[in-house]
Design an enzyme around this catalytic site. Structure first.
Site, PDB file in Angstrom:
ATOM      1  N   GLU A 155       0.819  -1.215   0.000  1.00  0.00           N
ATOM      2  CA  GLU A 155       0.000   0.000   0.000  1.00  0.00           C
ATOM      3  C   GLU A 155       0.857   1.272   0.000  1.00  0.00           C
ATOM      4  OE1 GLU A 155      -2.982  -0.395  -0.518  1.00  0.00           O
ATOM      5  OE2 GLU A 155      -3.645  -2.283   0.371  1.00  0.00           O
ATOM      6  N   HIS A 192      -2.929   2.499   8.270  1.00  0.00           N
ATOM      7  CA  HIS A 192      -4.045   1.734   7.701  1.00  0.00           C
ATOM      8  C   HIS A 192      -4.236   0.483   8.534  1.00  0.00           C
ATOM      9  CE1 HIS A 192      -6.650  -0.511   5.105  1.00  0.00           C
ATOM     10  NE2 HIS A 192      -5.714  -1.389   4.793  1.00  0.00           N
ATOM     11  N   HIS A 239      -7.489  -2.633   9.942  1.00  0.00           N
ATOM     12  CA  HIS A 239      -8.792  -3.259   9.728  1.00  0.00           C
ATOM     13  C   HIS A 239      -9.614  -3.162  11.016  1.00  0.00           C
ATOM     14  CE1 HIS A 239      -6.591  -5.880   6.498  1.00  0.00           C
ATOM     15  NE2 HIS A 239      -6.710  -4.606   6.145  1.00  0.00           N
ATOM     16  N   HIS A 292     -13.322  -3.171   4.164  1.00  0.00           N
ATOM     17  CA  HIS A 292     -11.876  -3.425   4.189  1.00  0.00           C
ATOM     18  C   HIS A 292     -11.201  -2.813   5.411  1.00  0.00           C
ATOM     19  CE1 HIS A 292      -7.836  -3.440   1.784  1.00  0.00           C
ATOM     20  NE2 HIS A 292      -7.601  -3.363   3.081  1.00  0.00           N
TER      21      HIS A 292
END
EC number: 4.1.2.19
Length: 275
Positions: free
Chosen positions: A117, A141, A143, A212
């Site tokens: 990413e 980032h 989840h 996501h």
């Protein structure tokens, strides 16, 4: 002489990744984290750098990030293992002078590479540098379970999700008055999702990827973790509310406006005016 693994930035990454795994936000190799550094941060540790740093070309030029060092998590690496072997799971990289690629100065041993990413991270760093006049240094980032769950049951638009999260916990409007951006579902990894995320990062410090996870930005690892943690706590409250039959009462529009005035923040207008 201090070893680089004892530096504030490696230790900070260890804590952030360990805490995120303990929260249940980063199963297996889920999630990634990057921290923008200064040359002065890494200069004392040049003795720990690789003798022949590998060079990797970026998929697009990043002139705004030229000559900038970062510490990043690796591709396919598990957050739970960062504390066990920082050099295998983290890397210090430095963008070259024209923003065309980067050298891996330390870490990412055994030919590991930075997170897949990375385009989303670097593009988001560019936008947050401009939006915050250089104050924001972290892109995270993860989840986050309840934030993901909400994207299945709420209409996926910025105004609605922002408003509901503000109502889920009083502190949310104060912590993220700029609201939460949201993308359509996209395949993770390529530049396209990175560009879409960066576009939302122009306006929001939080961006949801439906079904996501979430991207968060902040000036420090601590602040960025706290930002996501605050939104995730509100999402957990909302999940419980919806499982109990829905809201019977909530924070009103007038109360949200008063809250913003009390703490000197300007709430996202579209969320305030939604109803």
């Amino acid at each position: 002489m201090q070893n680089i693994t004892d530096s504030w930035f490696v230790q900070g990454m260890i804590k952030a990744t360990s805490d995120a795994w303990l929260k249940g936000w980063d199963e297996r190799n889920g999630g990634n984290l990057t921290l923008r550094l200064d040359e002065a941060d890494i200069a004392p540790f040049s003795a720990d750098f690789h003798e022949k740093p590998r060079y990797i070309t970026l998929s697009q030029l990043m002139p705004l990030l030229a000559n900038t060092p970062f510490i990043v998590t690796g591709s396919g690496k598990f957050f739970r293992n960062v504390q066990l072997d920082p050099a295998a799971n983290l890397g210090v990289v430095k963008i070259d002078s024209d923003g065309a690629g980067y050298h891996i100065l330390w870490g990412l041993t055994h030919d590991a590479v930075p997170t897949s990413e990375l385009p989303a991270h670097f593009l988001s760093h560019c936008e947050r540098i401009k939006a915050t006049h250089g104050k924001d240094r972290v892109i995270m980032h993860c989840h986050a379970t309840n934030l993901i769950a909400l994207t299945y049951v709420l209409e996926n638009n910025t105004a609605l999700i922002t408003r509901k999260l503000w109502e889920g916990s009083t502190e949310c409007l104060v912590v993220f008055p700029d609201g939460v951006g949201i993308l359509p579902w996209m395949v993770p990894g390529p530049d396209e999702i990175g560009q879409a995320t960066a576009q939302e990062m122009q306006k929001h410090s939080l961006v949801l990827w439906p079904f996501h996870g979430v991207f968060g930005s902040g000036p420090t690892l601590n602040e960025t973790f706290g930002l996501i943690d605050t939104a995730e706590k509100s999402a957990e409250v909302l999940v419980k509310i919806y499982s109990m039959g829905g809201m019977k009462q909530t924070i009103t529009r007038e109360e949200l406006v008063a809250l913003g005035k009390r703490f000197g923040v300007t709430p996202l207008a579209s969320a305030v005016e939604l109803y």
